[in-house]
Design an enzyme around this catalytic site. Structure first.
Site, mmCIF file in Angstrom:
data_model
loop_
_atom_site.group_PDB
_atom_site.id
_atom_site.type_symbol
_atom_site.label_atom_id
_atom_site.label_comp_id
_atom_site.label_asym_id
_atom_site.label_seq_id
_atom_site.Cartn_x
_atom_site.Cartn_y
_atom_site.Cartn_z
ATOM 1 N N CYS A 135 -49.072 16.043 -14.865
ATOM 2 C CA CYS A 135 -47.786 16.354 -15.492
ATOM 3 C C CYS A 135 -47.228 15.131 -16.222
ATOM 4 O O CYS A 135 -46.679 14.220 -15.587
ATOM 5 C CB CYS A 135 -46.811 16.838 -14.415
ATOM 6 N N CYS A 138 -43.475 14.587 -15.899
ATOM 7 C CA CYS A 138 -43.066 14.039 -14.597
ATOM 8 C C CYS A 138 -43.393 12.553 -14.492
ATOM 9 O O CYS A 138 -42.600 11.773 -13.985
ATOM 10 C CB CYS A 138 -43.797 14.737 -13.451
ATOM 11 N N ASP A 139 -44.587 12.173 -14.939
ATOM 12 C CA ASP A 139 -45.101 10.851 -14.567
ATOM 13 C C ASP A 139 -45.327 9.889 -15.732
ATOM 14 O O ASP A 139 -45.671 8.730 -15.494
ATOM 15 C CB ASP A 139 -46.426 11.032 -13.797
HETATM 16 P P1 FAD Z 1 -44.366 25.742 -5.994
HETATM 17 O O1 FAD Z 1 -43.747 24.426 -5.789
HETATM 18 O O2 FAD Z 1 -45.748 25.815 -6.559
HETATM 19 O O3 FAD Z 1 -44.335 26.512 -4.593
HETATM 20 C C1 FAD Z 1 -45.021 27.721 -4.419
HETATM 21 C C2 FAD Z 1 -44.792 28.195 -2.992
HETATM 22 O O4 FAD Z 1 -45.334 29.509 -2.854
HETATM 23 C C3 FAD Z 1 -45.469 27.349 -1.919
HETATM 24 O O5 FAD Z 1 -44.600 27.176 -0.838
HETATM 25 C C4 FAD Z 1 -46.664 28.214 -1.487
HETATM 26 O O6 FAD Z 1 -47.081 27.982 -0.141
HETATM 27 C C5 FAD Z 1 -46.054 29.592 -1.642
HETATM 28 N N1 FAD Z 1 -47.017 30.686 -1.753
HETATM 29 C C6 FAD Z 1 -47.983 30.873 -2.681
HETATM 30 N N2 FAD Z 1 -48.681 32.005 -2.397
HETATM 31 C C7 FAD Z 1 -48.119 32.539 -1.277
HETATM 32 C C8 FAD Z 1 -48.387 33.687 -0.473
HETATM 33 N N3 FAD Z 1 -49.371 34.538 -0.774
HETATM 34 N N4 FAD Z 1 -47.623 33.904 0.635
HETATM 35 C C9 FAD Z 1 -46.604 33.061 0.951
HETATM 36 N N5 FAD Z 1 -46.300 31.963 0.219
HETATM 37 C C10 FAD Z 1 -47.055 31.699 -0.866
HETATM 38 N N6 FAD Z 1 -41.726 18.487 -11.315
HETATM 39 C C11 FAD Z 1 -40.652 17.731 -11.549
HETATM 40 O O7 FAD Z 1 -39.601 18.248 -11.946
HETATM 41 N N7 FAD Z 1 -40.669 16.372 -11.333
HETATM 42 C C12 FAD Z 1 -41.781 15.732 -10.870
HETATM 43 O O8 FAD Z 1 -41.773 14.503 -10.708
HETATM 44 C C13 FAD Z 1 -42.932 16.513 -10.592
HETATM 45 N N8 FAD Z 1 -44.058 15.936 -10.123
HETATM 46 C C14 FAD Z 1 -45.120 16.716 -9.823
HETATM 47 C C15 FAD Z 1 -46.259 16.111 -9.276
HETATM 48 C C16 FAD Z 1 -47.355 16.885 -8.943
HETATM 49 C C17 FAD Z 1 -48.582 16.218 -8.342
HETATM 50 C C18 FAD Z 1 -47.325 18.291 -9.178
HETATM 51 C C19 FAD Z 1 -48.539 19.141 -8.806
HETATM 52 C C20 FAD Z 1 -46.219 18.897 -9.733
HETATM 53 C C21 FAD Z 1 -45.108 18.118 -10.069
HETATM 54 N N9 FAD Z 1 -43.965 18.678 -10.611
HETATM 55 C C22 FAD Z 1 -42.858 17.914 -10.844
HETATM 56 C C23 FAD Z 1 -43.897 20.122 -10.928
HETATM 57 C C24 FAD Z 1 -43.138 20.857 -9.799
HETATM 58 O O9 FAD Z 1 -43.711 20.500 -8.572
HETATM 59 C C25 FAD Z 1 -43.228 22.356 -10.007
HETATM 60 O O10 FAD Z 1 -42.718 22.699 -11.286
HETATM 61 C C26 FAD Z 1 -42.412 23.088 -8.946
HETATM 62 O O11 FAD Z 1 -42.844 22.725 -7.653
HETATM 63 C C27 FAD Z 1 -42.554 24.607 -9.099
HETATM 64 O O12 FAD Z 1 -41.823 25.190 -8.081
HETATM 65 P P2 FAD Z 1 -42.078 26.671 -7.575
HETATM 66 O O13 FAD Z 1 -41.053 26.904 -6.538
HETATM 67 O O14 FAD Z 1 -42.158 27.601 -8.714
HETATM 68 O O15 FAD Z 1 -43.532 26.699 -6.933
#
Ligand code: FAD
Length: 319
Positions: A135, A138-139
């Site tokens: 990302c 992000c970084d």
């Molecule tokens: P996610 O965070 O992907 O969470 C998905 C959830 O769904 C998880 O809890 C998972 O267990 C659950 N899930 C999936 N399938 C199922 C199922 N079948 N049953 C039950 N639960 C399920 N963004 C920033 O703004 N700043 C940053 O510095 C940043 N750094 C990042 C660094 C890394 C290494 C990564 C990978 C991403 C980074 N991001 C950052 C992006 C950010 O993490 C994502 O945009 C954000 O987490 C998305 O949130 P979300 O709630 O949509 O999903």
């Protein structure tokens, strides 16, 4: 089988924000956390762009705060993964690895996962602040004055490479073929930028590291070079870089909903413009699972808020 007004699938920023709003609206949501409690931010170190933390905050600590906040308002969180979702029946039926549940409204916040190169080191170093990331938004800031590489050939790779030239001294764009999939206009703009150097017909075989001691006496592995292989003549080479951005795509976690909810060609859930409503009344989607454009914690949280308000209003209208 227990019944709930609102079930939320996922505990990333989207799921927790949806839980915060629905619990404060007295809907007593049930949240399934799945295989990655806290979501994608639990696999990163410093988060510097989530508002409210002037010195930044570690990803896992931020998610712990969100968890505690939703529990304060009566959210129930279960360490279960949804294996089956029947969205045709009313109430909706959900089967997890531990039991069966029904719900009047379902909020899908299952996120997306970055695709890695399939070598040992890239994903591991991304979790430990070793100089690998998926990302640029992000970084990128951490790579000021450094020479780095981006792997990928699509629009995202070009966008990331272009964005990273704001910080890096040079951005090597590594692609396995001799031409990119990205749009012509985007390529032309990128290649006019002198900081972007394409490296054609190359794949990354390995990420080479140095072990560095931090001022706190902690030993950390940091990227120092990439081991590359030429896809045409098979020759191997080393490319010294201090950062690697993997931009080969993301996979939305939507397999549960195949055949039930409309998705775009890459598997992201489709929602009605300006809302979180899916094609099925009472089913809402938020966060990265429906967003391949922004993919940030704050946008995921914002759309989690939208899903909660949409669900609450829909339940109120339904009576
Ligand atoms: P996610 O965070 O992907 O969470 C998905 C959830 O769904 C998880 O809890 C998972 O267990 C659950 N899930 C999936 N399938 C199922 C199922 N079948 N049953 C039950 N639960 C399920 N963004 C920033 O703004 N700043 C940053 O510095 C940043 N750094 C990042 C660094 C890394 C290494 C990564 C990978 C991403 C980074 N991001 C950052 C992006 C950010 O993490 C994502 O945009 C954000 O987490 C998305 O949130 P979300 O709630 O949509 O999903």
């Amino acid at each position: 089988m227990s019944h709930h007004k609102v079930v939320i699938i996922g505990t990333g920023p989207a799921g927790y924000t949806a839980a915060l709003y629905t619990s404060r609206a007295n809907l007593a949501p049930l949240v399934f956390e799945g295989a990655q409690p806290g979501g994608q931010l639990t696999i990163t170190t410093e988060v510097e762009n989530f508002p409210g933390f002037r010195s930044g905050i570690e990803g896992p600590a931020l998610m712990e705060e969100m968890r505690a906040q939703v529990q304060r308002f009566g959210t129930t969180i279960k360490p279960e993964t949804v294996l089956k979702a029947d969205l045709q029946s009313r109430p909706f039926k959900l089967t997890t690895d531990k039991g069966d549940y029904t719900a009047d409204a379902v909020i899908i916040a299952t996120g997306a996962s970055a695709m890695w190169l399939g070598i040992d080191k890239d994903e591991q170093l991304s979790r430990t602040g070793g100089g690998v990331s998926a990302c640029a938004t992000c970084d990128g800031f951490f790579f000021r004055g450094k020479e780095i590489a981006v792997v990928g050939g699509g629009d995202t790779a070009i966008e990331e490479a272009t964005f990273l030239t704001k910080f890096a001294t040079k951005v090597h764009l590594i692609h396995r073929r001799d031409k990119l999939r990205a749009s012509k206009a985007m390529q032309e703009r990128a290649f006019k930028n002198e900081k972007i150097q394409p490296l054609w017909n190359k794949v990354v075989l390995d990420v080479l590291t140095n072990t560095i001691e931090t001022p706190m006496g902690e030993k950390v592995e940091k990227i120092r070079a990439l081991k590359l292989k030429d896809t045409v003549d098979g020759s191997e080479s080393e490319l010294p870089v201090e950062g690697l951005f993997v931009a080969i795509g993301h996979r939305p976690n939507t397999s549960l909903f195949t055949g039930q909810l409309p998705m775009d060609e890459t598997g992201y859930l489709k929602v009605e413009k300006g809302s979180s409503r899916t094609a099925i009344e009472g089913v809402f989607a938020c966060g990265d699972v429906q967003d391949h454009t922004y993919r940030q914690a704050i946008t995921a949280a914002g759309s989690g808020c939208m899903a909660a308000i949409d669900a609450e209003r829909w339940l109120a209208e339904k009576g």
